[in-house]
Design a protein around this motif. Structure first.
Motif, mmCIF file in Angstrom:
data_model
loop_
_atom_site.group_PDB
_atom_site.id
_atom_site.type_symbol
_atom_site.label_atom_id
_atom_site.label_comp_id
_atom_site.label_asym_id
_atom_site.label_seq_id
_atom_site.Cartn_x
_atom_site.Cartn_y
_atom_site.Cartn_z
ATOM 1 N N GLU A 80 -40.247 32.286 46.988
ATOM 2 C CA GLU A 80 -40.254 33.650 47.498
ATOM 3 C C GLU A 80 -40.226 33.607 49.021
ATOM 4 O OE1 GLU A 80 -42.988 36.428 45.739
ATOM 5 O OE2 GLU A 80 -43.298 35.107 44.018
ATOM 6 N N PRO A 81 -39.101 33.872 49.645
ATOM 7 C CA PRO A 81 -38.977 33.715 51.098
ATOM 8 C C PRO A 81 -39.829 34.675 51.899
ATOM 9 C CG PRO A 81 -37.026 34.768 50.196
ATOM 10 C CD PRO A 81 -37.846 34.332 49.029
ATOM 11 N N SER A 82 -40.197 35.822 51.320
ATOM 12 C CA SER A 82 -41.021 36.783 52.046
ATOM 13 C C SER A 82 -42.492 36.358 52.091
ATOM 14 C CB SER A 82 -40.893 38.171 51.422
ATOM 15 O OG SER A 82 -41.319 38.150 50.070
ATOM 16 N N ARG A 83 -42.863 35.364 51.283
ATOM 17 C CA ARG A 83 -44.235 34.847 51.268
ATOM 18 C C ARG A 83 -44.262 33.512 51.990
ATOM 19 N NH1 ARG A 83 -46.475 33.954 45.934
ATOM 20 N NH2 ARG A 83 -48.463 34.015 47.026
ATOM 21 N N GLU A 84 -44.967 33.469 53.076
ATOM 22 C CA GLU A 84 -44.952 32.289 53.939
ATOM 23 C C GLU A 84 -45.392 31.017 53.214
ATOM 24 O OE1 GLU A 84 -46.015 29.228 56.660
ATOM 25 O OE2 GLU A 84 -47.451 30.334 55.414
ATOM 26 N N PRO A 85 -46.441 31.033 52.363
ATOM 27 C CA PRO A 85 -46.814 29.790 51.664
ATOM 28 C C PRO A 85 -45.704 29.264 50.761
ATOM 29 C CG PRO A 85 -48.600 31.375 51.577
ATOM 30 C CD PRO A 85 -47.410 32.118 52.101
ATOM 31 N N SER A 86 -45.014 30.169 50.078
ATOM 32 C CA SER A 86 -43.932 29.750 49.189
ATOM 33 C C SER A 86 -42.782 29.147 49.984
ATOM 34 C CB SER A 86 -43.440 30.949 48.365
ATOM 35 O OG SER A 86 -42.403 30.573 47.498
ATOM 36 N N ARG A 87 -42.419 29.808 51.074
ATOM 37 C CA ARG A 87 -41.317 29.296 51.901
ATOM 38 C C ARG A 87 -41.682 27.946 52.521
ATOM 39 N NH1 ARG A 87 -41.047 33.208 55.150
ATOM 40 N NH2 ARG A 87 -41.786 32.204 57.059
ATOM 41 N N ARG A 88 -42.945 27.818 52.962
ATOM 42 C CA ARG A 88 -43.374 26.561 53.563
ATOM 43 C C ARG A 88 -43.352 25.432 52.540
ATOM 44 N NH1 ARG A 88 -48.022 28.025 55.077
ATOM 45 N NH2 ARG A 88 -49.247 27.070 53.390
ATOM 46 N N ALA A 89 -43.830 25.730 51.320
ATOM 47 C CA ALA A 89 -43.837 24.701 50.278
ATOM 48 C C ALA A 89 -42.418 24.257 49.940
ATOM 49 C CB ALA A 89 -44.542 25.227 49.032
ATOM 50 N N ALA A 90 -41.482 25.218 49.853
ATOM 51 C CA ALA A 90 -40.088 24.872 49.566
ATOM 52 C C ALA A 90 -39.502 24.023 50.687
ATOM 53 C CB ALA A 90 -39.269 26.146 49.375
ATOM 54 N N THR A 91 -39.815 24.379 51.923
ATOM 55 C CA THR A 91 -39.304 23.612 53.068
ATOM 56 C C THR A 91 -39.834 22.184 53.050
ATOM 57 O OG1 THR A 91 -39.202 25.639 54.391
ATOM 58 C CG2 THR A 91 -39.145 23.554 55.580
ATOM 59 N N GLU A 92 -41.132 22.033 52.780
ATOM 60 C CA GLU A 92 -41.725 20.690 52.732
ATOM 61 C C GLU A 92 -41.090 19.847 51.634
ATOM 62 O OE1 GLU A 92 -45.849 21.357 52.252
ATOM 63 O OE2 GLU A 92 -46.175 22.070 54.309
ATOM 64 N N LEU A 93 -40.852 20.464 50.486
ATOM 65 C CA LEU A 93 -40.272 19.715 49.373
ATOM 66 C C LEU A 93 -38.849 19.271 49.708
ATOM 67 C CD1 LEU A 93 -40.256 18.621 46.524
ATOM 68 C CD2 LEU A 93 -39.662 20.908 45.707
ATOM 69 N N LEU A 94 -38.034 20.161 50.264
ATOM 70 C CA LEU A 94 -36.661 19.800 50.621
ATOM 71 C C LEU A 94 -36.646 18.722 51.695
ATOM 72 C CD1 LEU A 94 -35.011 23.345 50.698
ATOM 73 C CD2 LEU A 94 -34.605 21.534 49.021
ATOM 74 N N THR A 95 -37.557 18.816 52.649
ATOM 75 C CA THR A 95 -37.625 17.790 53.701
ATOM 76 C C THR A 95 -38.009 16.444 53.106
ATOM 77 O OG1 THR A 95 -38.262 19.482 55.314
ATOM 78 C CG2 THR A 95 -38.695 17.181 55.894
ATOM 79 N N ALA A 96 -38.953 16.460 52.167
ATOM 80 C CA ALA A 96 -39.331 15.209 51.506
ATOM 81 C C ALA A 96 -38.173 14.638 50.707
ATOM 82 C CB ALA A 96 -40.540 15.447 50.596
ATOM 83 N N LEU A 97 -37.407 15.476 50.050
ATOM 84 C CA LEU A 97 -36.233 15.010 49.308
ATOM 85 C C LEU A 97 -35.223 14.367 50.236
ATOM 86 C CD1 LEU A 97 -35.611 17.864 46.729
ATOM 87 C CD2 LEU A 97 -35.894 15.454 46.194
ATOM 88 N N ALA A 98 -35.008 14.996 51.389
ATOM 89 C CA ALA A 98 -34.029 14.453 52.344
ATOM 90 C C ALA A 98 -34.445 13.068 52.820
ATOM 91 C CB ALA A 98 -33.897 15.397 53.540
ATOM 92 N N GLY A 99 -35.736 12.824 52.915
ATOM 93 C CA GLY A 99 -36.193 11.533 53.413
ATOM 94 C C GLY A 99 -36.314 10.456 52.363
#
Length: 375
Positions: A80-99
């Motif tokens: 849910e992009p309008s909810r900061e915790p959800s967006r942050r969790a998605a960003t962290e997961l994608l960053t971890a995948l990239a690495g």
């Protein structure tokens, strides 16, 4: 007492666990040692769907998920992009995948909940950039459910970092079309095995159609075009001869057209061309809808498989739908979100033998209107 995991072979547990939601996988891994071993198997994680991203990662879930990232090949991530915790969790997961996951093959991102602010999403898009830089084996990237503005930099990063791409969908619900035709050309040249592409109309050019029609081009199966923003309304018409050449080179090509209210009547006439092999047509126009439906009946009878219409009810629209039913015998789906007369339903039921589902209401009903499957 025997451990619960000893009651079933590990192979059976693995088959069961791969269909569990992420939360239930974590719970299963805590039951006993045998279940923990089965839940950590690579087969369990190959196809992973993560919903309610901020809730899924509570407690001890993050360490458990991080340990399994190397096994994730196909990921569907909802947040849910309008909810900061959800967006942050998605960003962290994608960053971890990239690495950590050079073996990622497929990535599908979907936004849920309220629409975010116009300038939101930079963190998510930066993480997608990182994935495209690292996941050289990525074959499928679906960004249709992202409401953020996608740009040239993302397309060029995909072209540079993902030469094995088979499908890329950029036809999202943005208010601004920022992907230029030159970037699409570079993508087509860098990804020769691309078979499916989703774009806003303004991102496609006659030159791109020529590239797709080249004799050495790999078979191309799907072109999804969304016409929804001002740039699409101003896009010049694509040459009929270019469409005809693509159709000769790829006789199985299916084109999906989605026409939104921002498209004026004069632009609709430029988009609907007889040479385009339209397989799916979705009309949600602020102006005339009867004309496009009649045009589809006359020119897309051999290719049309799905029709969706959002318009005001009228006798003229009913007549156009009956004409389409009489001519498009290969139709699989028809969904009309206005009340129609009984003869329209009868026409599709009797003259379209391949029809699988329809939304054709004879009286007003509370929304949502669900499709009716054909037995």
């Amino acid at each position: 007492m025997a451990e619960p995991g000893e009651q079933l072979p590990e192979e059976v547990l693995v088959l069961i666990f791969r269909y569990l939601p992420l939360r239930d996988r974590v719970a299963a891994a805590r039951v006993c040692r045998a279940w923990a071993v089965a839940a950590a198997c690579s087969v369990v994680w190959r196809d992973t769907t993560i919903r309610s991203c901020d809730c899924e990662r509570e407690g001890t879930l993050l360490p458990y998920l991080t340990a399994s990232l190397d096994h994730v090949h196909n990921l569907r991530l909802e947040f849910e992009p309008s909810r900061e915790p959800s967006r942050r969790a998605a960003t962290e997961l994608l960053t971890a995948l990239a690495g950590r996951t050079p073996g990622l093959r497929s990535l599908r991102l979907e936004c849920r909940g309220e629409k975010p602010l116009f300038d939101a999403g930079r963190d998510i898009l930066d993480a997608v950039h990182a994935v495209c830089r690292a996941a050289c084996a990525l074959r499928h990237l679906d960004l249709r459910r992202l409401p953020f503005t996608l740009d040239d930099a993302l397309v060029l990063q995909a072209a540079r970092g993902c030469p094995e791409l088979r499908s890329l969908f950029l036809d999202n619900c943005t208010l601004v079309g920022s992907v230029r035709p030159d970037s699409v050309l570079q993508l087509l040249e860098a990804c020769p095995r691309l078979r499916a592409l989703g774009l806003h109309l303004a991102s496609l050019s006659g030159t791109a159609l020529q590239v797709l029609a080249a004799p050495d081009r790999a078979p191309f199966a799907l072109l999804a075009l969304r016409c929804a923003c001002p740039e699409d309304a101003r896009a010049p018409p694509l040459p009929e001869e270019a469409w005809a050449a693509v159709r000769r080179r790829h006789p199985g090509l299916a084109v999906e057209l989605e026409l939104e209210p921002a498209l004026p009547a004069e632009s609709v006439t430029r988009v609907l061309q007889p040479a385009v092999p339209v397989a799916a047509l979705r009309l949600s126009l602020s102006g005339d809808t009867v004309g496009p439906v009649c045009f589809a009946a006359r020119h897309y009878a051999a290719t049309l498989r799905a029709l969706e219409v959002r318009a005001a009810a009228s006798a003229e629209l009913d007549a156009a739908l009956e004409l389409l039913a009489a001519r498009c015998a290969g139709l699989r789906e028809v969904h009309c979100f206005c009340v129609v007369r009984p003869s329209v339903l009868h026409a599709f039921r009797t003259q379209c033998p391949r029809l699988r589902s329809y939304t054709l209401k004879l009286t007003r009903e509370p929304h949502p209107w669900l499709p009716t499957p054909v037995a």
